[in-house]
Every structure is written in C-alpha cells, then in structure tokens.
Motif scaffolding. Sequence first.
Motif, PDB file in Angstrom:
ATOM      1  N   PHE A  70       1.025  -1.229   0.478  1.00  0.00           N
ATOM      2  CA  PHE A  70      -0.265  -0.184   0.089  1.00  0.00           C
ATOM      3  C   PHE A  70       0.837   1.201  -0.048  1.00  0.00           C
ATOM      4  CE2 PHE A  70      -3.502  -2.873   1.290  1.00  0.00           C
ATOM      5  CZ  PHE A  70      -4.970  -2.340   0.256  1.00  0.00           C
ATOM      6  N   PRO A  71       0.430   1.613  -0.855  1.00  0.00           N
ATOM      7  CA  PRO A  71       1.446   3.530  -1.148  1.00  0.00           C
ATOM      8  C   PRO A  71       0.882   4.395  -0.198  1.00  0.00           C
ATOM      9  CG  PRO A  71      -0.002   2.925  -3.405  1.00  0.00           C
ATOM     10  CD  PRO A  71       0.521   1.878  -2.258  1.00  0.00           C
ATOM     11  N   LEU A  72       1.456   3.992   1.376  1.00  0.00           N
ATOM     12  CA  LEU A  72       0.567   5.320   2.476  1.00  0.00           C
ATOM     13  C   LEU A  72       1.755   6.172   3.043  1.00  0.00           C
ATOM     14  CD1 LEU A  72      -1.457   2.878   4.488  1.00  0.00           C
ATOM     15  CD2 LEU A  72      -2.165   4.279   2.449  1.00  0.00           C
ATOM     16  N   THR A  73       1.409   7.835   2.184  1.00  0.00           N
ATOM     17  CA  THR A  73       2.334   8.498   3.362  1.00  0.00           C
ATOM     18  C   THR A  73       2.098   8.056   4.742  1.00  0.00           C
ATOM     19  OG1 THR A  73       0.281  10.176   3.770  1.00  0.00           O
ATOM     20  CG2 THR A  73       1.723  10.173   1.535  1.00  0.00           C
ATOM     21  N   ALA A  74       3.492   8.823   5.757  1.00  0.00           N
ATOM     22  CA  ALA A  74       3.456   8.595   7.231  1.00  0.00           C
ATOM     23  C   ALA A  74       1.654   9.367   7.852  1.00  0.00           C
ATOM     24  CB  ALA A  74       4.233   9.489   7.470  1.00  0.00           C
ATOM     25  N   ARG A  75       1.279  10.496   6.941  1.00  0.00           N
ATOM     26  CA  ARG A  75       0.052  10.877   7.261  1.00  0.00           C
ATOM     27  C   ARG A  75      -1.017   9.823   7.561  1.00  0.00           C
ATOM     28  NH1 ARG A  75      -1.554  16.677   7.481  1.00  0.00           N
ATOM     29  NH2 ARG A  75      -0.305  16.941   6.462  1.00  0.00           N
ATOM     30  N   GLN A  76      -1.138   9.053   6.449  1.00  0.00           N
ATOM     31  CA  GLN A  76      -2.293   8.354   6.266  1.00  0.00           C
ATOM     32  C   GLN A  76      -1.428   7.102   7.537  1.00  0.00           C
ATOM     33  OE1 GLN A  76      -1.821   7.451   2.537  1.00  0.00           O
ATOM     34  NE2 GLN A  76      -3.733   8.923   2.244  1.00  0.00           N
ATOM     35  N   VAL A  77      -0.818   6.387   7.190  1.00  0.00           N
ATOM     36  CA  VAL A  77       0.135   5.285   8.295  1.00  0.00           C
ATOM     37  C   VAL A  77      -0.721   5.867   9.783  1.00  0.00           C
ATOM     38  CG1 VAL A  77       1.032   3.801   9.135  1.00  0.00           C
ATOM     39  CG2 VAL A  77       1.636   4.292   6.906  1.00  0.00           C
ATOM     40  N   VAL A  78      -0.570   6.984  10.440  1.00  0.00           N
ATOM     41  CA  VAL A  78      -0.891   7.732  11.274  1.00  0.00           C
ATOM     42  C   VAL A  78      -2.540   7.611  12.090  1.00  0.00           C
ATOM     43  CG1 VAL A  78       0.072   9.300  13.219  1.00  0.00           C
ATOM     44  CG2 VAL A  78       1.688   8.850  11.867  1.00  0.00           C
ATOM     45  N   GLY A  79      -2.448   7.983  11.071  1.00  0.00           N
ATOM     46  CA  GLY A  79      -4.313   8.790  10.619  1.00  0.00           C
ATOM     47  C   GLY A  79      -4.958   7.306  10.887  1.00  0.00           C
ATOM     48  N   LEU A  80      -4.701   5.758  10.741  1.00  0.00           N
ATOM     49  CA  LEU A  80      -5.174   4.745  10.527  1.00  0.00           C
ATOM     50  C   LEU A  80      -5.249   4.504  12.474  1.00  0.00           C
ATOM     51  CD1 LEU A  80      -3.161   2.473   8.288  1.00  0.00           C
ATOM     52  CD2 LEU A  80      -5.601   3.637   8.162  1.00  0.00           C
ATOM     53  N   GLY A  81      -4.482   4.706  13.193  1.00  0.00           N
ATOM     54  CA  GLY A  81      -4.395   4.924  15.137  1.00  0.00           C
ATOM     55  C   GLY A  81      -5.339   5.388  15.126  1.00  0.00           C
ATOM     56  N   ILE A  82      -6.476   6.117  14.252  1.00  0.00           N
ATOM     57  CA  ILE A  82      -7.693   7.119  14.843  1.00  0.00           C
ATOM     58  C   ILE A  82      -8.926   6.228  14.369  1.00  0.00           C
ATOM     59  CG2 ILE A  82      -6.962   8.526  15.939  1.00  0.00           C
ATOM     60  CD1 ILE A  82      -7.223  10.546  14.195  1.00  0.00           C
ATOM     61  N   THR A  83      -8.544   4.864  13.721  1.00  0.00           N
ATOM     62  CA  THR A  83      -9.992   4.553  13.543  1.00  0.00           C
ATOM     63  C   THR A  83     -10.307   3.730  14.529  1.00  0.00           C
ATOM     64  OG1 THR A  83      -8.150   4.001  11.618  1.00  0.00           O
ATOM     65  CG2 THR A  83     -10.041   2.063  11.667  1.00  0.00           C
ATOM     66  N   PHE A 108     -12.225  12.014   5.517  1.00  0.00           N
ATOM     67  CA  PHE A 108     -11.734  12.494   5.375  1.00  0.00           C
ATOM     68  C   PHE A 108     -11.358  13.052   6.796  1.00  0.00           C
ATOM     69  CE2 PHE A 108     -14.334  13.283   1.945  1.00  0.00           C
ATOM     70  CZ  PHE A 108     -13.338  12.702   0.856  1.00  0.00           C
ATOM     71  N   ILE A 109      -9.969  13.478   6.907  1.00  0.00           N
ATOM     72  CA  ILE A 109     -10.046  13.674   8.677  1.00  0.00           C
ATOM     73  C   ILE A 109      -9.480  15.162   9.067  1.00  0.00           C
ATOM     74  CG2 ILE A 109      -7.751  13.722  10.152  1.00  0.00           C
ATOM     75  CD1 ILE A 109      -6.199  11.683   7.929  1.00  0.00           C
ATOM     76  N   SER A 110     -10.455  15.408   9.927  1.00  0.00           N
ATOM     77  CA  SER A 110     -11.091  16.671  10.724  1.00  0.00           C
ATOM     78  C   SER A 110      -9.184  17.435  11.248  1.00  0.00           C
ATOM     79  CB  SER A 110     -11.520  16.219  11.881  1.00  0.00           C
ATOM     80  OG  SER A 110     -10.677  16.243  13.078  1.00  0.00           O
ATOM     81  N   LYS A 111      -9.722  18.700  11.345  1.00  0.00           N
ATOM     82  CA  LYS A 111      -8.793  19.589  12.032  1.00  0.00           C
ATOM     83  C   LYS A 111      -7.765  19.243  12.991  1.00  0.00           C
ATOM     84  CE  LYS A 111      -6.323  23.271  11.385  1.00  0.00           C
ATOM     85  NZ  LYS A 111      -5.020  23.367  11.345  1.00  0.00           N
ATOM     86  N   ASN A 112      -8.799  18.225  13.799  1.00  0.00           N
ATOM     87  CA  ASN A 112      -8.669  17.784  15.860  1.00  0.00           C
ATOM     88  C   ASN A 112      -7.770  16.636  15.426  1.00  0.00           C
ATOM     89  OD1 ASN A 112      -9.137  19.499  17.095  1.00  0.00           O
ATOM     90  ND2 ASN A 112     -11.583  18.164  17.182  1.00  0.00           N
ATOM     91  N   LYS A 113      -8.246  16.033  14.633  1.00  0.00           N
ATOM     92  CA  LYS A 113      -6.837  14.668  14.067  1.00  0.00           C
ATOM     93  C   LYS A 113      -6.107  15.303  13.623  1.00  0.00           C
ATOM     94  CE  LYS A 113     -11.208  11.130  14.712  1.00  0.00           C
ATOM     95  NZ  LYS A 113     -12.166  10.601  13.756  1.00  0.00           N
ATOM     96  N   ASN A 114      -5.727  16.280  12.639  1.00  0.00           N
ATOM     97  CA  ASN A 114      -4.923  16.087  12.016  1.00  0.00           C
ATOM     98  C   ASN A 114      -3.703  16.733  12.868  1.00  0.00           C
ATOM     99  OD1 ASN A 114      -4.068  16.344   9.683  1.00  0.00           O
ATOM    100  ND2 ASN A 114      -5.903  17.813   8.190  1.00  0.00           N
ATOM    101  N   ASN A 115      -3.990  17.646  13.875  1.00  0.00           N
ATOM    102  CA  ASN A 115      -2.921  18.248  15.644  1.00  0.00           C
ATOM    103  C   ASN A 115      -2.362  16.672  15.830  1.00  0.00           C
ATOM    104  OD1 ASN A 115      -3.869  20.587  14.266  1.00  0.00           O
ATOM    105  ND2 ASN A 115      -5.146  21.309  15.905  1.00  0.00           N
ATOM    106  N   LEU A 116      -3.375  15.872  16.107  1.00  0.00           N
ATOM    107  CA  LEU A 116      -3.164  14.482  16.620  1.00  0.00           C
ATOM    108  C   LEU A 116      -2.177  14.140  15.732  1.00  0.00           C
ATOM    109  CD1 LEU A 116      -3.361  12.576  19.450  1.00  0.00           C
ATOM    110  CD2 LEU A 116      -4.953  11.483  18.005  1.00  0.00           C
ATOM    111  N   ILE A 117      -2.171  13.339  14.612  1.00  0.00           N
ATOM    112  CA  ILE A 117      -1.606  12.948  13.916  1.00  0.00           C
ATOM    113  C   ILE A 117      -0.031  13.935  13.594  1.00  0.00           C
ATOM    114  CG2 ILE A 117      -0.562  12.570  11.257  1.00  0.00           C
ATOM    115  CD1 ILE A 117      -3.280  12.329  11.541  1.00  0.00           C
TER     116      ILE A 117
END
Lengths: 274, 252
Positions: B89-102, B110-119
């Motif tokens: 899977f060609p995933l960026t670091a942002r996308q992989v870390v975003g999976l942690g909040i699944t 689409f990742i919200s602003k809050n989640k983006n800050n956490l990532i």
Amino acid sequence: MFETLLEPFSYSFMIRSFLISIFVGISLPMIGSFVINRNLGFMGDAIAHASLPVLVIGAVLGASVFLSAIPAAIIIAVTLSYIISRSTVGEDTAIGIVFSTFFAFGIILLKRYNLATTLNIEDILFGQILGVSRGDVISTIILSLITISTVLIFYKQILYLSFDPIGAQVTGLKTKLYDNLFLVVLSLAVIGALQSVGIILVLSMLITPAAAAKLIIKNFQNAILVSSIFGILASISGLYLSFYLNLPSGPAMALSSSAIFVICWLFRRSVRLI
Amino acid sequence: MVNNTIISNSCCVEIGETLILDDVSFSINKNSLIAVVGPNGGGKTTLFNAITGLIPITKGSIEINGQDVTKGNGNIGYVPQNENLNWNFPLTARQVVGLGITKNFPSIPFISKNKNNLIEECLNDVGLYDQIDNRVDEMSGGQKQRVLLAKILAQGANILLLDEAFSGVDIGSQISLIEVLRKLKDSGKTIMIATHDINNIADRFDEVLCLNRHCCAYGDPLKVFTQDVLSELYGNHGTMFQNHKLGSHGEN
C-alpha cells in the motif's frame, strides 16, 4: 468529431451501455485498488467464476441477475473466507479448488436446465453490454452504488485491516467482520459487472485500471480516484471501438484497459503524480 | 493501587499440539523500557499475542493494570513484525498514523482538523514531522518503525509492544529509535520490545525478560545475564523440557 462522439447516443441501447460502463468503470477499479495491493486478483477471478451456479439457480427460479447477485455474493464470499481460514493446503490452492468446482457445477446446471434463452454462455463468459435491458441498467447501478458507498464509508477500517491486520485487531477493530464485508462487496461489484465484461474479462476492469494508476500515482487515496477515471475511460473507449469497428464489447473494453496500462507503464518513470 | 502495569501469573499458552509458553511469570512496572530476548521459537511473539489478547491463555493469567487481558486491551498499542504489514500500500506517514484513530463505526474518509493536529503531534514525538507527507513504504527500516510507533501513540496507547523492532535496522537508526522510546518512557509509557540483539542491552533498557518457552530470568540486564541464563536461553538443553508437555506444564 462531435458527431462521431455523439452518434452512438442516438441509440437507446448505447445509452444504456454507457450508463452501465460508467458505473462499472468506477466501482470495479475502486475496489480493485485494494485487490491489487492485497494480492487478491486470483480471488476476484474466482468470485466471477464461482458466481455461475448461483446465477443459473437464480435464472431457473426466475430471478433477475440483481436478485441473484446479493445472495450469490454473500454465499461466495463467506464460503471462500471460511475455506481459506480453515485451509491446510494454502490460500491459492483452496481458492483454485473452490473456483473450478463452482464453475464446473454452474456449467452442468446451465446445460441441465437448457437455459440458452435466458442465460447465454458466451454472454456470461465475455459480457454483452449492448444487449442489456433497462432493468439490467438499474440493477448494475444499484450494485455499483452499494460498492462505492461501502468503500467510501468503511474506507479506513478496510484500509487498516488490509495494511496492518494484527495491529488493527489489537485496537479492538472487528477485523473479521470488515474483511467479510470487503469480500461481500468485492463479490457484489464483480457480479454486477458480469453483464458488461463477463466472467473471463472481469479482471480487466477490476485490476488493470488500478494497476495502471499505481504506476504513476504516488498516494493510495489519489490512486483510487485515478483508477476509477481510468476505468471509465477504458469502458467508454471500449464501447466506441465496439460501436464503430463492430468488435465484441467486453473484449474491446478489456483491450482499452490494457492499452491504458501499457501507456502508464511506458511513462511510469517520467510521470509520478501526487 | 498497584504500581505494576503487566503481571503474568504462571501463564501457559498452547497452539495446536505445541506448548509455546510454559508457566511464565513476571511483573512489569509502569514507565519502564523492557527488552524481551530469546531464541527463535522461544515464545516472544506468542507472549505479545497473549498480552494483547490475540490468542487465548491455556492456564494462568495476564493482568494489565489489574484487569484480566480477556476484558479488553484498548490501552495497548502493538507494532507487529515488519513482514506482517502489507507494504504494497502506497501510504504516507500522515495516512498510516491516521489509521491509529480508526474506530469500529463508519466515518467519512477525510481527516478533521483535530485529528490532523494529533497526527502531526505524534509524528513530531517520534521525530518525523518533516516526513509527514512522504511514503512510508519508501522509508528506511528505522523510520518505518517510528511511523508505526506514532500510529500507536495516536491510538492513545500507554503500553507499547514492539515485535522485532530492530530487525533490519542499522545501528544509527536503532540508536535514534531508542532515544525516541526513552523519551516516551519518560512521558509515562510502558514499553516492551522483542529483540534478538543482546548487545548494548544494559545501555538501552531498564530491564530484560529472558524467554525460552519459560521465563529464564527477569530483571536488571547487568545482573540477569549469567552463564546459566545464557546457556538456558541459547545453549543446548534438550532435556530441559522433558517434563513440560501439554496439560502438565512442568509441575513434575
């Protein structure tokens, strides 16, 4: 030029074909993006072949492809998933055995019930998008919409279990449930596309546009989008080729898809987008 | 209130006809950095799987913060061995870390602003903020481990388990990873790492758990690596398990 492009639309059967092409062109490559990265191409092929007996039984009972597709998708997905999880002979081997058994059973049923008038074997194998009815269009659109919306809504869950199944399970994600959901939706998408590209050529729309997009697009999310654009391009250009050169529609769409892949492969080093 | 985070009481795990973990007992304190060492097939991954509740415990128990592992493990983040992840899977670091909040419920992709800050915060914690939009499958082994670490931080885990985190990672990247892990430990995390690398263990870890189907030793790395323990871990000891069979667990 415009006349050439617009002429097919003066025929209602072509309008129906274009509608089906667009929806199949979006839904199959979309789920195909997961399929190629999970190395499930053989599974997609197996689902297409294994659907035959269920579609034949549906036709014997007088059900449309749409009505047969949903139970067919669930039966095939659950059977394959169960056999793979319990298999002691390896995943590919297990899929191969189920695939050939179901398909052989389907052919025997087709001959036994003499369904030549309702289910033409050549149409099932190679697709016959030009002969679809209004009902076929509606059923394909519904099946495609189910696929597209499920992939969008459960995108993160499906991606997580595909990328890191153990890590996902530890977080409490119901990985088995979502994996089965993925297989059911994959089956729905494949069965929904049988009328356009047929059992044998369904992979040309499932994996080829997704593989082409992966060659030139850096990011998975964008690759899904581009693979659907390639899917639409392949199916519509295939239809035009079929219309103007009097070619069989399914193979024309499959070859268009392969042409897109070859172009992307040739430019893979010079073009690396978003 | 107990100060121990993970307590294993005579834990036994059988897989099929094979006894993998036999009578394993230890107690791990909060805010510690632990190495789990042992030979291939010694049960390191099985122990992690038992701690995370992925496989059932045949006998004995494991408690996390006083609660049995069978009653939920949302507090644990697990980075499996590299080969268990699908790097196609060609995933960026942002996308992989975003999976942690699944979560289990559906979401709009689409990742919200809050989640983006956490990532961003989690990638910053592992020193990879500048690589947030780079592809993880194209990163080095050490960077991949740090991105996966950021993913379980985003998950909110306080207990971090890393299986073979140093496998295929060069010495410089190992040092960077250890520095990150030390900082995380100081911020309150409890971390266990399964590793084959027993060099520099005393410099890197607070304690070491020596595992070869049973717990050979546990404690300060400077004290536990005696000749007997090393021989028990890696030596020839065909008779050691002669009383350890399915259902008997070495009581004889």
